[in-house]
Every structure is written in structure tokens, then in C-alpha cells.
Design a protein around this motif. Structure first.
Motif, short mmCIF file in Angstrom:
data_model
loop_
_atom_site.label_atom_id
_atom_site.label_comp_id
_atom_site.label_asym_id
_atom_site.label_seq_id
_atom_site.Cartn_x
_atom_site.Cartn_y
_atom_site.Cartn_z
N GLY A 25 -3.66 -25.03 -25.72
CA GLY A 25 -3.41 -23.94 -24.80
C GLY A 25 -4.63 -23.06 -24.63
N ASN A 26 -4.47 -21.99 -23.86
CA ASN A 26 -5.57 -21.09 -23.57
C ASN A 26 -4.99 -19.77 -23.09
OD1 ASN A 26 -8.13 -20.09 -23.05
ND2 ASN A 26 -8.83 -22.00 -22.10
N ARG A 27 -5.86 -18.79 -23.00
CA ARG A 27 -5.48 -17.48 -22.46
C ARG A 27 -5.73 -17.49 -20.95
NH1 ARG A 27 -9.22 -12.81 -23.19
NH2 ARG A 27 -8.37 -11.31 -21.72
N PHE A 28 -4.76 -16.99 -20.21
CA PHE A 28 -4.85 -16.90 -18.76
C PHE A 28 -4.56 -15.46 -18.35
CE2 PHE A 28 -3.82 -21.24 -19.69
CZ PHE A 28 -4.47 -21.98 -18.73
N THR A 29 -5.25 -15.00 -17.32
CA THR A 29 -4.89 -13.72 -16.71
C THR A 29 -4.68 -13.94 -15.23
OG1 THR A 29 -7.21 -13.06 -16.48
CG2 THR A 29 -6.04 -12.24 -18.40
N LEU A 30 -3.83 -13.09 -14.67
CA LEU A 30 -3.43 -13.25 -13.29
C LEU A 30 -3.39 -11.89 -12.62
CD1 LEU A 30 -0.68 -15.59 -12.14
CD2 LEU A 30 -0.59 -13.25 -11.36
N ASP A 31 -3.96 -11.82 -11.42
CA ASP A 31 -3.87 -10.64 -10.58
C ASP A 31 -3.14 -11.05 -9.31
OD1 ASP A 31 -5.41 -9.03 -12.32
OD2 ASP A 31 -7.26 -9.77 -11.43
N LEU A 32 -2.20 -10.22 -8.88
CA LEU A 32 -1.38 -10.54 -7.73
C LEU A 32 -1.25 -9.32 -6.83
CD1 LEU A 32 0.64 -12.46 -6.25
CD2 LEU A 32 2.41 -11.45 -7.71
N GLU A 33 -1.42 -9.54 -5.55
CA GLU A 33 -1.23 -8.49 -4.55
C GLU A 33 -0.39 -9.05 -3.42
OE1 GLU A 33 -4.39 -6.82 -1.64
OE2 GLU A 33 -4.47 -5.58 -3.44
N ILE A 34 0.67 -8.31 -3.05
CA ILE A 34 1.57 -8.74 -1.99
C ILE A 34 1.65 -7.65 -0.94
CG2 ILE A 34 3.93 -9.42 -1.41
CD1 ILE A 34 4.22 -10.28 -4.36
N GLU A 35 1.48 -8.04 0.32
CA GLU A 35 1.66 -7.10 1.43
C GLU A 35 3.07 -7.28 1.96
OE1 GLU A 35 -1.33 -6.79 4.45
OE2 GLU A 35 -2.92 -7.26 3.01
N THR A 36 3.78 -6.15 2.06
CA THR A 36 5.16 -6.18 2.51
C THR A 36 5.52 -4.84 3.14
OG1 THR A 36 7.42 -6.71 1.80
CG2 THR A 36 6.09 -5.40 0.28
N ASP A 37 6.60 -4.82 3.86
CA ASP A 37 7.08 -3.58 4.45
C ASP A 37 8.04 -2.92 3.46
OD1 ASP A 37 8.12 -1.48 5.89
OD2 ASP A 37 8.99 -2.73 7.47
N PHE A 38 7.59 -1.85 2.82
CA PHE A 38 8.48 -1.14 1.90
C PHE A 38 8.76 0.28 2.38
CE2 PHE A 38 4.36 -1.02 -0.66
CZ PHE A 38 4.00 0.28 -0.30
N SER A 39 8.73 0.47 3.70
CA SER A 39 8.97 1.80 4.26
C SER A 39 10.37 2.32 3.90
CB SER A 39 8.77 1.80 5.78
OG SER A 39 9.58 0.82 6.40
N SER A 40 11.37 1.46 3.85
CA SER A 40 12.72 1.89 3.46
C SER A 40 12.75 2.34 2.00
CB SER A 40 13.72 0.75 3.65
OG SER A 40 13.88 0.46 5.01
N ALA A 41 12.02 1.67 1.15
CA ALA A 41 11.96 2.07 -0.27
C ALA A 41 11.32 3.45 -0.41
CB ALA A 41 11.19 1.04 -1.09
N MET A 42 10.35 3.74 0.44
CA MET A 42 9.69 5.05 0.37
C MET A 42 10.66 6.18 0.72
SD MET A 42 5.81 4.42 1.81
CE MET A 42 6.31 4.34 3.51
N THR A 43 11.54 5.96 1.67
CA THR A 43 12.45 7.02 2.11
C THR A 43 13.79 7.01 1.39
OG1 THR A 43 13.22 5.66 3.95
CG2 THR A 43 11.39 7.17 4.38
N GLU A 44 14.25 5.82 0.97
CA GLU A 44 15.58 5.71 0.37
C GLU A 44 15.58 5.65 -1.15
OE1 GLU A 44 17.92 2.65 2.23
OE2 GLU A 44 16.99 3.06 4.17
#
Length: 124
Positions: A25-44
Motif C-alpha cells: 500500500g501507500n499514502r494517497f491524498t486527494l483534493d476535490l472541488e465541485i461546482e454546484t448551485d447551492f443558493s437554496s442552502a444559503m437562504t434556507e
């Protein structure tokens, strides 16, 4: 449109093209970025209106537990899992690093970056 990200996720996993990698085995690192519409989460203020970080981590961890040979394939599978869970995702960028790969010399890490939709154009 906004961005949700997880950075520096670390795993010990058993991915690689060489037999010893699937044993040691080995050590792994992961970076993730997702673009999405979260305007409802901001207000609700509802988790159901955005991407749940805990669920996202769980999806990634589950995929990291399944051995594959190539980081490219692993990145593709992780993004496929994310798109299945969060079809509202507009874009995703994942960088996966394998630390100290067995290349016969000192190498900090090898890495691949997989992007949706760009890298998925001819594979869906």
C-alpha cells in the motif's frame, strides 16, 4: 453557482500497477472541488440543498478501499460516484496524489487530475 471542496483528504490504500503496491500500500491524498448551485442552502440553511461533506467523504473512502491499478481510473470512478449521488454537480475537479511512488528514486508524489465534464466527453 458556488464551489464545495474537500482538500488534503488522506488515505492508506493499495492502488498501483506493481504487485508490491497491492501488498504494501501507500499514502494517497486527494483534493476535490465541485461546482454546484447551492443558493437554496444559503437562504434556507438546509443540508439537503447542498453537497453533504460527510457523505462525500464516505463515497470517496468506499472507492479508495477497492484496489485499482491506475490513478486515472480511480479518479474517474470517484467522480462517477459523486455524479451519481449529486447529479446537480456542474463541474468537478479531483487531484489524486500517490506519495513516494516506487520509481527507483526519490519522488515526493505522482499525481493525476481528472475534470468533469472535460475528461468525460467521450466516455459517457
Amino acid at each position: 453557482m458556488g464551489k464545495v471542496a474537500l482538500e488534503g483528504i488522506e488515505f492508506h490504500a493499495y492502488h498501483g500497477a506493481f504487485p508490491e503496491e497491492s501488498i504494501l500500500g501507500n499514502r494517497f491524498t486527494l483534493d476535490l472541488e465541485i461546482e454546484t448551485d447551492f443558493s437554496s442552502a444559503m437562504t434556507e440553511d438546509k443540508l439537503s440543498e447542498t453537497i453533504d461533506y460527510a457523505k462525500l467523504y464516505s463515497l470517496i473512502k468506499s472507492r479508495m478501499d477497492v484496489k485499482v491499478k491506475l490513478l486515472e481510473h480511480l479518479g474517474y470512478l470517484i467522480i462517477q460516484d459523486i455524479l451519481e449521488a449529486y447529479p446537480q454537480s456542474q463541474k468537478a475537479t479531483l487531484t489524486l496524489k500517490k506519495h513516494h511512488p516506487a520509481l527507483g528514486g526519490l519522488v515526493k508524489h505522482s499525481a493525476v487530475t481528472v475534470r468533469f465534464p472535460e475528461d468525460f466527453q467521450n466516455h459517457d
